[in-house]
Write a protein that holds these residues in place. Structure first.
Motif, PDB file in Angstrom:
ATOM      1  N   SER A  34       0.841  -1.197   0.000  1.00  0.00           N
ATOM      2  CA  SER A  34       0.000   0.000   0.000  1.00  0.00           C
ATOM      3  C   SER A  34       0.871   1.238   0.000  1.00  0.00           C
ATOM      4  O   SER A  34       2.097   1.165   0.137  1.00  0.00           O
ATOM      5  N   THR A  35       0.239   2.385  -0.129  1.00  0.00           N
ATOM      6  CA  THR A  35       0.975   3.651  -0.098  1.00  0.00           C
ATOM      7  C   THR A  35       1.741   3.815   1.212  1.00  0.00           C
ATOM      8  O   THR A  35       2.852   4.349   1.221  1.00  0.00           O
ATOM      9  N   ALA A  36       1.177   3.352   2.312  1.00  0.00           N
ATOM     10  CA  ALA A  36       1.856   3.479   3.601  1.00  0.00           C
ATOM     11  C   ALA A  36       3.160   2.703   3.643  1.00  0.00           C
ATOM     12  O   ALA A  36       4.100   3.077   4.355  1.00  0.00           O
ATOM     13  N   GLY A  72      13.417  -0.599   7.922  1.00  0.00           N
ATOM     14  CA  GLY A  72      13.462   0.792   7.497  1.00  0.00           C
ATOM     15  C   GLY A  72      12.119   1.386   7.143  1.00  0.00           C
ATOM     16  O   GLY A  72      12.016   2.577   6.862  1.00  0.00           O
ATOM     17  N   TYR A  73      11.080   0.551   7.156  1.00  0.00           N
ATOM     18  CA  TYR A  73       9.731   0.997   6.801  1.00  0.00           C
ATOM     19  C   TYR A  73       8.766   0.598   7.924  1.00  0.00           C
ATOM     20  O   TYR A  73       8.099  -0.440   7.849  1.00  0.00           O
ATOM     21  N   PRO A  74       8.700   1.396   8.991  1.00  0.00           N
ATOM     22  CA  PRO A  74       7.979   0.996  10.203  1.00  0.00           C
ATOM     23  C   PRO A  74       6.518   0.624  10.012  1.00  0.00           C
ATOM     24  O   PRO A  74       5.996  -0.228  10.732  1.00  0.00           O
ATOM     25  N   LYS A  75       5.843   1.258   9.049  1.00  0.00           N
ATOM     26  CA  LYS A  75       4.431   0.935   8.876  1.00  0.00           C
ATOM     27  C   LYS A  75       4.241  -0.464   8.303  1.00  0.00           C
ATOM     28  O   LYS A  75       3.126  -0.996   8.324  1.00  0.00           O
ATOM     29  N   ARG A  76       5.320  -1.049   7.816  1.00  0.00           N
ATOM     30  CA  ARG A  76       5.213  -2.427   7.341  1.00  0.00           C
ATOM     31  C   ARG A  76       5.125  -3.413   8.511  1.00  0.00           C
ATOM     32  O   ARG A  76       4.557  -4.494   8.371  1.00  0.00           O
ATOM     33  N   HIS A 146      -7.970   4.702   4.852  1.00  0.00           N
ATOM     34  CA  HIS A 146      -7.186   5.461   5.828  1.00  0.00           C
ATOM     35  C   HIS A 146      -5.702   5.379   5.432  1.00  0.00           C
ATOM     36  O   HIS A 146      -4.909   4.690   6.081  1.00  0.00           O
ATOM     37  N   TYR A 147      -5.356   6.043   4.332  1.00  0.00           N
ATOM     38  CA  TYR A 147      -3.970   6.109   3.864  1.00  0.00           C
ATOM     39  C   TYR A 147      -3.405   4.730   3.506  1.00  0.00           C
ATOM     40  O   TYR A 147      -2.231   4.451   3.717  1.00  0.00           O
ATOM     41  N   GLU A 148      -4.260   3.846   2.959  1.00  0.00           N
ATOM     42  CA  GLU A 148      -3.838   2.473   2.670  1.00  0.00           C
ATOM     43  C   GLU A 148      -4.217   2.068   1.249  1.00  0.00           C
ATOM     44  O   GLU A 148      -4.670   0.959   1.003  1.00  0.00           O
TER      45      GLU A 148
END
Length: 487
Positions: A34-36, A72-76, A146-148
């Protein structure tokens, strides 16, 4: 401080999270990117320009797509709510939440956004979450977007500026609303829909360096979201007439820097442009100021003949919004210092305290916002995000003494009560966040919001164990007393 009952008996107390900040499991069970998942963690931060930390480019997307792990990509990786939802919901049950706001990760249901069939594993996950909430009599409040946004829709279609995305979103919304028609009553179409204008990639999947005119692309994307929201609202009422559908705005009230007519007018215009988004979703048409703004900024919306009728006939049942801070408007910003804020910076207000992240603390602003919303629209309101990002310290005995958070919530709930006394109809209040999650703007963990501490640092290291903060016990008391006991 104790007070007589002000909040109605059916008031929905609770907390909120977003899937992209909490779930993790970015590549589990068929989920797509996703974008996040494109937003990296920045060790060096400029808190006067938080939206820059969310900004991505074609180059940064290419780099992110090469990374196959979550490093390096915390939302993952989030806080692993995907595997720990039972533990977390049990804690929400202990708090006696009446409602829990969460989002569904679009790319968990349709991994590419344009898939012919949904991903059953993703659907089953949310079945499990809703069933677990039901065990504790917690009502879900679900945000569809929601930003996904699935990255395939960004890469292959150009994000929401492409009208084709409307049909993909409709299919996704219809799929989940049919699946959960007996489990979910309250739905929000788009989180903070005005973010598409403030931060186009986060809100609308618009990659700035691919556009000749980013503002034009952003408003076109926003229009498509308005149409999509109206179409989904119509479909929702066909699926279950008992559904209640709301819109959601990042409400940032603007005060004039001085009493000069120029500053007062600037604040009025800024507020009108913020409310443009709710005007469309509540009244079903663009406000008069939009025409002038579009003309002066060379914005030419491409609309289909049926759009006007879609918007007019499918307006929302209630208005939800986030409130964190107030802003200052002036025609001479060079005279003043700048502080940070939620998504963008603002002129400093000398009358307000400022957090480490540059947020100006303004509890009375919440009351003002509630009154202005209700005076304008006469629809029920729902405060679905309000909270304090702060650094929490774990003491030697394991306790987390977050009196500053308690003070923040106490002051804002007091003002919420005052607004209700003023005659404003408020459905509920969900704090942001119910539990520590990855920050939307800075992608860090040390900016904590929750009543529940999660043992994880900014690099993703830690046990992920959950601990109750002092504010946990305070909020439990607030809910048990229906807002009467704020001591």
């Amino acid at each position: 401080m104790s007070q007589k009952q002000v909040f109605p008996d059916n008031f929905l107390w609770g907390g909120a999270i977003a899937a992209n900040q909490a779930e993790g499991a970015f590549d589990a069970d068929g989920k797509g990117l996703s974008t996040a998942d494109m937003v990296p963690y920045h060790k060096k931060k400029d808190y006067t320009n938080l939206s820059a930390l969310m900004h991505v480019t074609s180059e940064s997307i290419t780099e992110a797509m090469k990374v196959k792990t979550a490093e390096g990509y915390p939302k993952r990786y989030g806080i692993d709510f995907y595997h720990r939802y039972k533990e977390d919901i049990a804690l929400f049950g202990e708090l006696e939440f009446k409602v829990f706001r969460l989002s569904m990760n679009w790319s968990r249901i349709f991994p590419n956004g344009d898939d012919a069939e949904p991903n059953e594993a993703g659907l089953q996950f949310y079945d499990n979450v809703f069933d677990e909430l039901r065990k504790y009599n917690i009502e879900p409040l679900v945000t569809l977007s929601h930003y996904e946004m699935p990255m395939t829709l960004v890469l292959n279609y150009g994000g929401w500026k492409n009208r084709k995305v409307i049909s993909f979103f409709e299919k996704y919304a219809e799929t989940v609303m049919n699946r959960y028609k007996d489990k979910v009553k309250y739905w929000l179409t788009f989180n903070e829909i005005n973010t598409t204008i403030i931060e186009p990639f986060t809100g609308g999947g618009i990659v700035g360096d691919r556009e000749e005119n980013v503002q034009q692309a952003s408003y076109q994307a926003l229009h498509h979201q308005f149409v999509a929201s109206a179409l989904v609202t119509r479909k929702a009422r066909e699926i279950n007439p008992e559904f209640r559908i709301g819109c959601m705005l990042a409400r940032m009230i603007h005060y004039p820097a001085t009493s000069s007519p120029e500053d007062v007018l600037q604040a009025q215009v800024d507020n009108q442009l913020n409310l443009l988004h709710t005007d469309v979703q509540v009244w079903g048409s663009y406000p008069p100021i939009a025409k002038r703004y579009f003309e002066e900024n060379n914005i030419q919306l491409v609309q289909e003949p049926e759009d006007e009728q879609f918007l007019l006939e499918n307006t929302v049942d209630f208005i939800s919004f986030s409130y964190y801070t107030s802003l200052i408007s002036t025609t001479t910003p060079e005279k003043y210092g700048v502080t940070g804020g939620n998504l963008y910076s603002t002129v400093k207000n000398p009358n307000l305290k400022v957090t480490e992240w540059g947020w100006q603390l303004d509890p009375i602003g919440l009351r003002i916002v509630l009154k202005e919303f209700y005076d304008r629209y006469k629809l029920p309101l729902f405060v679905v995000e309000n909270g304090l990002g702060a650094r929490d310290k774990v003491e030697e005995d394991g306790s987390i003494i977050d009196d500053y958070r308690i003070d923040y919530f106490r002051q804002h709930i007091e003002q919420l009560a005052e607004a209700i006394k003023d005659g404003v109809e408020v459905m509920g209040y969900t704090s942001w966040g119910a539990i520590d999650i990855i920050s939307a703007s800075t992608s860090e963990m040390s900016k904590r919001y929750g009543f529940i501490y999660v043992d994880q640092d900014d690099e993703g290291h830690g046990t992920l164990n959950r601990y109750k903060k002092k504010s946990f016990h305070w909020y439990k008391k607030v809910i048990a007393s229906n807002g009467a006991d704020l001591s």
